[in-house]
Design an enzyme around this catalytic site. Structure first.
Site, PDB file in Angstrom:
ATOM      1  N   SER A  27      56.823 -67.301 -89.623  1.00  0.00           N
ATOM      2  CA  SER A  27      55.747 -67.154 -90.604  1.00  0.00           C
ATOM      3  C   SER A  27      56.177 -66.036 -91.532  1.00  0.00           C
ATOM      4  O   SER A  27      56.978 -65.169 -91.145  1.00  0.00           O
ATOM      5  CB  SER A  27      54.444 -66.740 -89.906  1.00  0.00           C
ATOM      6  N   TYR A  64      49.754 -61.105 -84.463  1.00  0.00           N
ATOM      7  CA  TYR A  64      50.449 -62.274 -85.011  1.00  0.00           C
ATOM      8  C   TYR A  64      51.826 -61.861 -85.534  1.00  0.00           C
ATOM      9  O   TYR A  64      52.841 -62.494 -85.243  1.00  0.00           O
ATOM     10  CB  TYR A  64      49.585 -62.887 -86.116  1.00  0.00           C
TER      11      TYR A  64
HETATM   12  P1  NAP Z   1      47.115 -75.489 -86.093  1.00  0.00           P
HETATM   13  O1  NAP Z   1      46.680 -76.504 -87.052  1.00  0.00           O
HETATM   14  O2  NAP Z   1      46.102 -74.558 -85.505  1.00  0.00           O
HETATM   15  O3  NAP Z   1      47.919 -76.230 -84.894  1.00  0.00           O
HETATM   16  C1  NAP Z   1      48.447 -75.460 -83.848  1.00  0.00           C
HETATM   17  C2  NAP Z   1      49.045 -76.380 -82.802  1.00  0.00           C
HETATM   18  O4  NAP Z   1      49.570 -75.553 -81.751  1.00  0.00           O
HETATM   19  C3  NAP Z   1      48.016 -77.305 -82.182  1.00  0.00           C
HETATM   20  O5  NAP Z   1      48.562 -78.599 -82.062  1.00  0.00           O
HETATM   21  C4  NAP Z   1      47.767 -76.704 -80.809  1.00  0.00           C
HETATM   22  O6  NAP Z   1      47.504 -77.746 -79.881  1.00  0.00           O
HETATM   23  C5  NAP Z   1      49.137 -76.084 -80.507  1.00  0.00           C
HETATM   24  N1  NAP Z   1      49.065 -75.056 -79.485  1.00  0.00           N
HETATM   25  C6  NAP Z   1      48.409 -73.863 -79.513  1.00  0.00           C
HETATM   26  N2  NAP Z   1      48.559 -73.225 -78.337  1.00  0.00           N
HETATM   27  C7  NAP Z   1      49.336 -74.025 -77.550  1.00  0.00           C
HETATM   28  C8  NAP Z   1      49.844 -73.922 -76.239  1.00  0.00           C
HETATM   29  N3  NAP Z   1      49.576 -72.863 -75.449  1.00  0.00           N
HETATM   30  N4  NAP Z   1      50.628 -74.923 -75.745  1.00  0.00           N
HETATM   31  C9  NAP Z   1      50.902 -76.008 -76.519  1.00  0.00           C
HETATM   32  N5  NAP Z   1      50.443 -76.173 -77.767  1.00  0.00           N
HETATM   33  C10 NAP Z   1      49.670 -75.192 -78.279  1.00  0.00           C
HETATM   34  O7  NAP Z   1      48.236 -74.546 -86.757  1.00  0.00           O
HETATM   35  P2  NAP Z   1      49.449 -74.928 -87.746  1.00  0.00           P
HETATM   36  O8  NAP Z   1      49.123 -74.415 -89.080  1.00  0.00           O
HETATM   37  O9  NAP Z   1      49.777 -76.359 -87.590  1.00  0.00           O
HETATM   38  O10 NAP Z   1      50.578 -73.980 -87.143  1.00  0.00           O
HETATM   39  C11 NAP Z   1      51.746 -74.490 -86.541  1.00  0.00           C
HETATM   40  C12 NAP Z   1      52.762 -73.351 -86.472  1.00  0.00           C
HETATM   41  O11 NAP Z   1      53.065 -72.897 -87.796  1.00  0.00           O
HETATM   42  C13 NAP Z   1      52.283 -72.132 -85.700  1.00  0.00           C
HETATM   43  O12 NAP Z   1      53.333 -71.599 -84.957  1.00  0.00           O
HETATM   44  C14 NAP Z   1      51.866 -71.167 -86.801  1.00  0.00           C
HETATM   45  O13 NAP Z   1      51.951 -69.824 -86.375  1.00  0.00           O
HETATM   46  C15 NAP Z   1      52.906 -71.496 -87.852  1.00  0.00           C
HETATM   47  N6  NAP Z   1      52.510 -71.136 -89.220  1.00  0.00           N
HETATM   48  C16 NAP Z   1      51.315 -71.540 -89.715  1.00  0.00           C
HETATM   49  C17 NAP Z   1      50.961 -71.149 -90.990  1.00  0.00           C
HETATM   50  C18 NAP Z   1      49.646 -71.531 -91.611  1.00  0.00           C
HETATM   51  O14 NAP Z   1      49.239 -70.886 -92.597  1.00  0.00           O
HETATM   52  N7  NAP Z   1      48.957 -72.555 -91.116  1.00  0.00           N
HETATM   53  C19 NAP Z   1      51.833 -70.355 -91.758  1.00  0.00           C
HETATM   54  C20 NAP Z   1      53.040 -69.967 -91.210  1.00  0.00           C
HETATM   55  C21 NAP Z   1      53.377 -70.365 -89.938  1.00  0.00           C
HETATM   56  P3  NAP Z   1      46.479 -77.671 -78.646  1.00  0.00           P
HETATM   57  O15 NAP Z   1      45.353 -76.766 -79.041  1.00  0.00           O
HETATM   58  O16 NAP Z   1      46.099 -79.110 -78.459  1.00  0.00           O
HETATM   59  O17 NAP Z   1      47.306 -77.148 -77.525  1.00  0.00           O
END
Ligand code: NAP
Length: 251
Positions: free
Chosen positions: A154, A167
């Site tokens: 990130s 984070y």
């Molecule tokens: P999201 O929509 O909240 O999805 C997060 C995913 O992670 C969900 O499928 C959730 O599934 C899974 N997850 C969480 N805890 C878990 C665990 N203990 N075991 C297995 N799966 C788990 O978030 P996103 O935006 O898609 O983020 C995906 C990645 O991109 C993350 O690493 C986040 O830090 C990174 N990121 C996001 C952003 C942003 O602005 N959105 C920016 C930079 C980086 P379950 O709850 O079903 O387990």
């Protein structure tokens, strides 16, 4: 078609490739799975929300009846669960070519206000969970002599942003882990890429009291398209780190 043109034929590069995606139940992981299936990749999908994964598998199957998809409950904080996830891919498809190491979450508060529990949970999922997955898939890929791991870092893993203590700590740590893995695995045929997105308009922000303007964020579909591009890179070079920003910059 020119030789250079054929290098960028993503469809033929991705067709038949097996890709594992953690955190595939929603957000970036889900959208990446949908796009990879359209390119003909075989998929191994994990997250804790099994109902959401089964719904995704049904959606994939109706959009692309020839799609090959395996889904399973996965908690990246549990090493046994991660090992079972790797086994599922290896046994069902014979090999796993790429891992989208994506599962993660954020809780935002000032460092003086943040609970130690929230801090620990972010380190457990975003850093230690990603380590479990990179290690287990890394071992398989070294045996195969080939593989590619995309670690979802990130912008908070490279830049100090107020209110991001836990984070940021987890994501700076993940960037460090990614750099070490690159030096350890590249000679064994395994590429590791640090993907560093700015804010993405996904379910990540659901339920947060105040968020930046969602409409200024990177659309989930766009971020997923970048991940698909990274997995389809031509041989002979690799992208070790990529920062993907919303048009208006850090939000
Ligand atoms: P999201 O929509 O909240 O999805 C997060 C995913 O992670 C969900 O499928 C959730 O599934 C899974 N997850 C969480 N805890 C878990 C665990 N203990 N075991 C297995 N799966 C788990 O978030 P996103 O935006 O898609 O983020 C995906 C990645 O991109 C993350 O690493 C986040 O830090 C990174 N990121 C996001 C952003 C942003 O602005 N959105 C920016 C930079 C980086 P379950 O709850 O079903 O387990």
């Amino acid at each position: 078609m020119t030789a250079a043109g054929s290098l960028f034929d993503w469809n033929s590069r991705l067709r038949g490739m097996t890709v594992a995606v953690t955190g595939a139940s929603r957000g970036i992981g889900r959208e990446t799975a949908l796009q990879l299936a359209q390119h003909g990749a075989k998929l191994v999908l994990g997250a804790r929300d099994m109902a959401a994964l089964e719904q995704l598998a049904a959606e994939l199957q109706s959009a692309a009846p020839e799609a090959e998809v395996a889904v399973t409950g996965l908690d990246v904080t549990d090493e046994d669960s991660v090992r079972a996830f790797v086994r599922l891919g290896a046994e069902r498809f014979g090999r796993v070519d790429a891992l989208v190491n994506n599962a993660g979450f954020g809780v935002f508060a000032g460092t003086l206000e943040m609970s130690a529990d929230d801090f620990s949970r972010m380190v457990d999922v975003n850093l230690k969970g990603a380590f479990h997955c990179a290690q287990a898939f890394g071992r398989l890929m070294v045996e195969q002599g080939r593989g590619h791991i995309l670690n979802l870092v990130s912008i908070a893993g490279t830049t100090a942003l107020a209110g991001c203590a836990g984070y940021s700590a987890s994501k700076f740590g993940l960037l460090g882990l990614t750099k070490v893995l690159q030096t350890e695995l590249r000679r064994q045929g395994v590429q590791v890429t640090a993907v560093i997105p700015g804010s993405v308009k996904s379910s990540f922000w659901d339920g947060m009291e105040s968020t930046p303007n969602l409409d200024d964020m990177i659309p989930t579909e766009t971020l997923a398209a970048h991940l698909v591009y990274l997995l389809g890179q031509p041989d002979g070079a690799f992208i070790d780190e990529i920062t993907i920003m919303p048009p208006k910059g850090i939000l």
